[in-house]
Enzyme design. Structure first.
Site, mmCIF file in Angstrom:
data_model
loop_
_atom_site.group_PDB
_atom_site.id
_atom_site.type_symbol
_atom_site.label_atom_id
_atom_site.label_comp_id
_atom_site.label_asym_id
_atom_site.label_seq_id
_atom_site.Cartn_x
_atom_site.Cartn_y
_atom_site.Cartn_z
ATOM 1 N N TYR A 57 44.950 20.316 44.108
ATOM 2 C CA TYR A 57 45.273 19.133 44.907
ATOM 3 C C TYR A 57 43.990 18.371 45.176
ATOM 4 C CZ TYR A 57 46.751 16.324 48.958
ATOM 5 O OH TYR A 57 47.020 15.297 49.834
ATOM 6 N N ASP A 78 35.713 19.034 43.001
ATOM 7 C CA ASP A 78 36.304 18.672 44.282
ATOM 8 C C ASP A 78 36.088 19.857 45.224
ATOM 9 O OD1 ASP A 78 37.739 17.994 46.474
ATOM 10 O OD2 ASP A 78 39.643 17.662 45.440
ATOM 11 N N LYS A 127 36.507 17.938 55.094
ATOM 12 C CA LYS A 127 36.813 19.134 55.896
ATOM 13 C C LYS A 127 35.585 19.637 56.671
ATOM 14 C CE LYS A 127 41.157 20.081 53.702
ATOM 15 N NZ LYS A 127 41.610 20.007 52.333
HETATM 16 C C1 PLP Z 1 42.287 18.700 51.659
HETATM 17 C C2 PLP Z 1 41.875 18.384 50.292
HETATM 18 C C3 PLP Z 1 41.822 17.066 49.820
HETATM 19 C C4 PLP Z 1 42.312 15.904 50.622
HETATM 20 O O1 PLP Z 1 41.540 15.725 51.767
HETATM 21 P P1 PLP Z 1 42.169 14.850 52.976
HETATM 22 O O2 PLP Z 1 41.041 14.783 53.960
HETATM 23 O O3 PLP Z 1 43.357 15.608 53.463
HETATM 24 O O4 PLP Z 1 42.519 13.531 52.417
HETATM 25 C C5 PLP Z 1 41.314 16.842 48.556
HETATM 26 N N1 PLP Z 1 40.883 17.843 47.794
HETATM 27 C C6 PLP Z 1 40.927 19.138 48.203
HETATM 28 C C7 PLP Z 1 40.428 20.208 47.303
HETATM 29 C C8 PLP Z 1 41.440 19.445 49.455
HETATM 30 O O5 PLP Z 1 41.513 20.724 49.837
#
Ligand code: PLP
Length: 425
Positions: free
Chosen positions: A142, A237, A265
Site C-alpha cells: 500500500y 516507500d 508516520k
Molecule cells: C500509511 C502508509 C502510507 C500512506 O500514508 P498516509 O499518511 O496514511 O497517507 C503510504 N505508504 C505506506 C507504506 C504506509 O504504510
C-alpha cells in the site's frame, strides 16, 4: 448501549461509515469500533473508560508510546509561537538535515503532510526525472490513496492492472504494472518488455500493509540491479518502516540503496508530517528549481515539525532500537509459544518495532500465502484479546506496532491474555 456504540451510531449520521479512514470501522472483524478518549504510554482508553494495551500505535507513529511528555512539551511550546506561517522556518532545515544525516540515500528532502502525498509526489518526480510514464508496484503493498496506486494485478502477469476503487478511470492506471512481491523473475520480464518506458519501481521494502512480509534474500538487491541497468528509479516507500524497522529503515538493514525514499508516520511523532528525499540531482527536478510541480499550504508546519524533530532526537538515544526490537521479539515469540501450546496453527515474525501474526503454520513470503491464512481464527483472536483489554489491529492484513513503553509487564499481560484466548480458538 455502550458509549462506544452510541458514539458510533451518532458518528454514522454525519461521517460516512462513522470513521475518517476505513480500517477504523472494524468492518473486517465485525463489532463496534472503540472511540478513543485519551492515550498514555502503551495504553489507550475508550469512551466507556475501558483501558487497552495498544498494538496499533496510531498505525505506526507512536514509537515512543502515547503522549510522550517531551513531545507534548515541544508541541505546546511551538503552538504558542504560532500555528502556521506559510513561510520557511529554521525547524524545517533542522529536520531536513536530520533526515539527510540519518538516512544515507537522502541528500535533499521535501516535506509534505502525509504518506499519500509523499508517494504521489515521489512517483511524479520519478516520471519527471526519467521522462517515462510507467511504474511498477507490488500486489499487497500500500502506498497511500493516489489514483495510479489504487490498482490490483490484472489477469496475466504482464497485463496492466484493474482499479481497486470506484472513481479511478482505467486510463489513470494504464501505466501501472502490478507484480508479485518477492518474484524477481516477473520484474525481469516486465523490464524486458517495457524497459525504456518504466520510470520507477515503488515498493515497501518490508511490506507492512498485507500483514508483515519480508523480502526474500536477493529480491531487493535484484530490484536495485534491474533499476540501475534500465535507468529506472527505485523508490523505497518507508512511510511505515522508516525509523520503525531500524534507525535507517529497511535500507539500513539490507544495505540496498534506493534513489528516492518516502517517509511519514514516525517522523511526525503523531503529527502530520511526510517527506520524500533522495539524490540531490533527482530532487532538484522539483519546483521551484525544476519542472516537477509539488506544493503544500501546511507542508513543514512548525508544530508538526517540532514534534517530528523531538521524536527523531529521542530515537537517536544509545540502544533505543536494540531494546525496542527485544521487546517486539518477546511478544512475537511468546505468542507463537502460547499458540503452539493450544495447538493453534500460528506463526509470527518481527523486525525492529513491528510484527506480524499469521494464523497459518509458517511465516508467509507472498501475498498469496498471506491471503490463505485463517481469517475466521484471526477474528476470534482479535475479539478475544479485545475483551481482555488488548487492542490489536482490527484486520488480519495489518502489521502490529510496539513502542518503547511496552515494558516486560505489558508484554507479559498480553501473553497471559493470549494464553487463555488461544485455548478458545
Ligand atoms: C500509511 C502508509 C502510507 C500512506 O500514508 P498516509 O499518511 O496514511 O497517507 C503510504 N505508504 C505506506 C507504506 C504506509 O504504510
Amino acid at each position: 448501549m455502550s458509549r462506544n456504540a452510541s458514539l458510533f451510531e451518532r458518528a454514522s449520521q454525519t461521517i460516512p461509515g462513522g470513521v475518517n479512514s476505513p480500517v477504523r470501522a472494524f468492518r473486517s472483524v465485525g463489532g463496534t469500533p472503540r472511540f478513543i478518549k485519551r492515550a498514555q504510554g502503551p495504553y489507550v482508553w475508550d469512551a466507556d473508560d475501558t483501558r487497552y494495551i495498544d498494538y496499533v500505535g496510531s498505525w505506526g507513529p507512536a514509537i515512543l508510546g502515547h503522549a510522550h511528555p517531551e513531545i507534548v512539551r515541544v508541541v505546546q511550546e511551538a503552538a504558542v509561537g504560532g500555528l502556521s506561517f506559510g513561510a520557511p522556518t529554521e525547524g524545517e532545515i533542522e529536520i531536513a538535515e536530520t533526515l539527510a544525516a540519518r538516512i544515507p540515500s537522502i541528500e535533499k528532502v521535501r516535506l509534505v503532510s502525509s504518506g499519500t502525498e509523499a508517494t504521489m509526489s515521489a512517483i511524479r518526480l520519478a516520471r519527471g526525472f526519467t521522462g517515462r510514464p510507467k511504474i511498477i508496484k507490488f500486489e499487497g503493498c500500500y502506498h497511500g490513496h493516489a489514483d495510479s496506486l489504487l490498482v490490483k494485478a490484472g489477469s496475466g502477469m504482464l497485463t496492466f492492472g484493474n482499479p481497486t476503487s470506484a472513481g479511478v478511470p482505467s486510463e489513470f492506471i494504464q501505466h501501472t504494472l502490478v507484480l508479485d512481491f518477492n518474484r524477481l523473475d516477473a520484474v525481469e520480464a516486465a523490464f524486458n518488455e517495457f524497459g525504456d518506458q518504466i520510470a520507477c519501481i515503488i515498493i515497501e521494502p518490508i511490506a507492512g500493509n498485507m500483514n508483515l512480509v519480508k523480502p526474500v534474500p536477493g529480491f531487493l538487491e535484484g530490484l536495485r540491479e534491474l533499476c540501475t541497468k534500465h535507468r529506472a528509479l527505485l523508490i523505497f516507500d518507508e512511510v511505515m518502516t522508516g525509523f520503525r524497522a531500524g534507525p535507517q529503515g529497511v535500507q539500513g538493514l539490507t544495505g540496498v540503496t534506493p534513489d528516492i525514499t518516502t517517509l511519514a508516520k514516525v517522523i511526525g511523532g503523531g503529527m502530520p508530517v511526510g517527506a520524500f528525499g533522495g539524490r540531490a540531482d533527482i530532487m532538484d527536478h522539483i519546483a521551484p528549481l525544476g519542472g516537477v510541480y509539488q506544493a503544500g499550504t501546511l507542508s513543514g508546519n512548525p508544530v508538526a515539525v517540532a514534534a517530528g524533530l523531538a521524536t527523531l532526537r529521542l530515537l537517536a538515544e544509545e540502544g533505543f532500537y536494540d531494546k525496542l526490537a527485544a521487546q517486539t521479539a518477546k511478544l512475537a515469540q511468546g505468542l507463537s509459544e502460547r499458540a503452539a501450546a493450544a495447538n493453534v496453527p500460528f506463526s509470527a515474525d518481527h523486525v525492529g518495532g513491528m510484527f506480524g501474526i499469521y494464523f497459518r503454520e509458517t511465516v508467509p513470503t507472498t501475498f498469496e500465502e498471506v491471503s490463505a491464512s485463517n481469517i475466521e481464527q484471526f477474528k476470534k483472536f482479535f475479539h478475544g484479546m479485545l475483551s481482555q483489554g488488548i487492542y490489536f489491529a482490527p484486520s488480519a492484513f495489518e502489521a502490529g506496532f510496539v513502542s518503547s513503553t511496552h515494558d516486560d509487564a505489558v508484554i507479559q499481560a498480553t501473553l497471559d491474555a493470549a494464553e487463555s484466548v488461544f485455548k478458545t480458538l
